[in-house]
Design a protein around this motif. Structure first.
Motif, PDB file in Angstrom:
ATOM      1  N   LYS A 194      86.273 134.424  30.042  1.00  0.00           N
ATOM      2  CA  LYS A 194      87.134 133.215  30.217  1.00  0.00           C
ATOM      3  C   LYS A 194      88.537 133.948  30.408  1.00  0.00           C
ATOM      4  N   MET A 195      88.878 134.882  29.802  1.00  0.00           N
ATOM      5  CA  MET A 195      90.162 135.593  29.726  1.00  0.00           C
ATOM      6  C   MET A 195      90.201 136.328  31.160  1.00  0.00           C
ATOM      7  N   LEU A 196      89.144 136.869  31.781  1.00  0.00           N
ATOM      8  CA  LEU A 196      89.273 137.230  33.042  1.00  0.00           C
ATOM      9  C   LEU A 196      89.399 135.930  34.107  1.00  0.00           C
ATOM     10  N   ALA A 197      88.526 134.894  33.915  1.00  0.00           N
ATOM     11  CA  ALA A 197      88.520 133.862  34.953  1.00  0.00           C
ATOM     12  C   ALA A 197      90.103 133.289  34.944  1.00  0.00           C
ATOM     13  N   ASP A 198      90.538 133.349  33.790  1.00  0.00           N
ATOM     14  CA  ASP A 198      92.201 132.934  33.785  1.00  0.00           C
ATOM     15  C   ASP A 198      93.156 133.899  34.367  1.00  0.00           C
ATOM     16  N   GLY A 199      92.523 134.902  34.790  1.00  0.00           N
ATOM     17  CA  GLY A 199      93.546 135.963  35.587  1.00  0.00           C
ATOM     18  C   GLY A 199      93.910 136.977  34.711  1.00  0.00           C
ATOM     19  N   GLY A 200      93.511 137.412  33.530  1.00  0.00           N
ATOM     20  CA  GLY A 200      93.697 138.328  32.587  1.00  0.00           C
ATOM     21  C   GLY A 200      93.077 139.716  32.961  1.00  0.00           C
ATOM     22  N   SER A 201      93.659 140.794  32.350  1.00  0.00           N
ATOM     23  CA  SER A 201      92.716 141.854  32.653  1.00  0.00           C
ATOM     24  C   SER A 201      92.328 142.773  31.266  1.00  0.00           C
TER      25      SER A 201
END
Ligand code: PHE
Length: 370
Positions: A194-201
């Motif tokens: 989810k964090m990646l989908a939200d643009g995080g790394s």
């Protein structure tokens, strides 16, 4: 008959009055011992007529059981209170300060492996990496298949695996041969996705134990690795190189530290490389830093699209790098420890010599950002 009831009341009274287990045993001996009162009654049986003997014998036996039961009961309650007394008497006040003479010999040290793990956390932490862990006992899928090493892949023979009995549901199990299965576990994590989908790394290091069937001066069946994993939409090979070069300079605390990347092969990275650090041999002693020799310390590469897909992420969107480094190896190099096996001997003299003060916090981030 009178004898019998006197003995009975005396014995039971003495049992009740016994103040500790020692006194209680004296009561037992006085009644049931070789020269005890009840035993004395038994001895009189032989002189009686058969009918009287049967009747009196039964009563003496009953008395004997009664006293035995009373002894048992008293013993149990004395035992419980003896334990309570001991617990109270032997209570240790852990908040007391150490005795002054203790300080000279009672001080423990940090094992070099623990110290190096602290250093890894400090250096990679500064670069934004979080700490992750996974199980030592791993299933075959996470250790191999997820990482693009299918069951009949020749790369399974690259690592001498300790196979374990399968789980009840038939899942084949191993002692993890590297920390790379935690790459898979991390990418599969719903919160991470989810964090990646939200643009995080995603940036994690994974220090831990690893196992391979191998044993000589530079290999032990259990050793330590640290995995590194970065996943986002833009991280490339240049970032991988920069990150690892910065790490080596900070960790080994040597400026102009010679480092080279050599092309290599791992099923779960493409392209793959190994990192060597410069060193030299002088009088049979290894010196790290500029020299005429090279030592391999880690494997790395861009995470293979198939490994990314196996872990539920879209390789057309996500990319990143991974590395795996031998912790014992870099500890030996940095602190000049010649034999790997000595790490696990638990020899106090060795631990005092190579150990670190628990109060010494690693201060080696000065190489970063140069
Ligand atoms: N897992 C590999 C090994 O144990 C090292 C490695 C990790 C290589 C991550 C590439 C990427 O040899």
């Amino acid at each position: 008959m009178d004898d019998l009831s006197t003995i009975r009341s005396e014995a039971l009274g003495a049992v009740a009055a016994a103040a500790d287990l020692g006194a209680l045993d004296a009561v037992r001996v006085a009644a049931l011992g070789k020269k005890g009162s009840v035993t004395g009654l038994m001895k009189t049986l032989g002189g009686l007529a058969p009918d009287a003997r049967r009747e009196f014998g039964a009563r003496v036996n009953q008395l004997k059981s009664e006293i035995e039961a009373a002894l048992e009961a008293r013993k149990a309650s004395l035992g419980a209170s003896a334990l309570a007394d001991r617990l109270a008497a032997e209570k240790v006040d852990v908040s007391l300060p150490t005795r002054p003479d203790f300080a000279n010999w009672g001080q423990g040290t940090l094992h070099p492996i623990g110290q190096v793990m602290d250093e890894l956390a400090a250096i990679f932490g500064e670069m934004g990496f979080a700490w992750a862990e996974g199980p030592d006992i791993e299933d075959d899928w996470h250790n191999f298949t997820a990482l693009n090493i299918p069951p009949d892949h020749p790369a399974r023979q690259m690592q001498d695996t300790f196979y374990l009995p399968p789980r009840a549901d038939g899942t084949p199990m191993v002692l993890r041969t590297h920390t790379s299965p935690v790459q898979a576990r991390t990418m599969l994590d719903k919160a991470v996705q989810k964090m990646l989908a939200d643009g995080g790394s995603l940036r994690v290091i994974v220090p831990g134990r690893t196992f391979r069937l191998d044993s000589d001066a530079t290999h032990t069946p259990m050793f330590h690795q640290v995995e590194g994993l970065v996943i986002d939409r833009t991280t490339h090979m240049g970032h991988l190189k920069g990150c690892l070069v910065d790490f080596c300079r900070a960790f080994f605390e040597v400026d102009e530290f010679p480092i080279r990347f050599r092309p290599s092969y791992f099923p779960f990275t493409e392209p793959s490389a190994e990192l060597d650090i410069g060193c030299s041999w002088k009088d049979g002693e290894l010196r790290i830093g500029a020299g005429d020799s090279w030592l391999e310390i880690l494997g790395c590469g861009m995470v293979h699209p198939r490994a990314i897909a196996n872990c539920g992420l879209d390789p057309a969107v996500y990319q990143g790098f991974a590395f795996g480094m031998g912790i014992d190896r870099i500890a030996m190099l940095k602190y000049g420890i010649p034999d790997l096996r000595s790490f696990f001997d638990s020899d106090l003299r060795w631990l005092r010599h190579y150990g670190f003060s628990a109060l010494e916090w690693p201060s080696l981030t000065q190489g970063l950002g140069r």
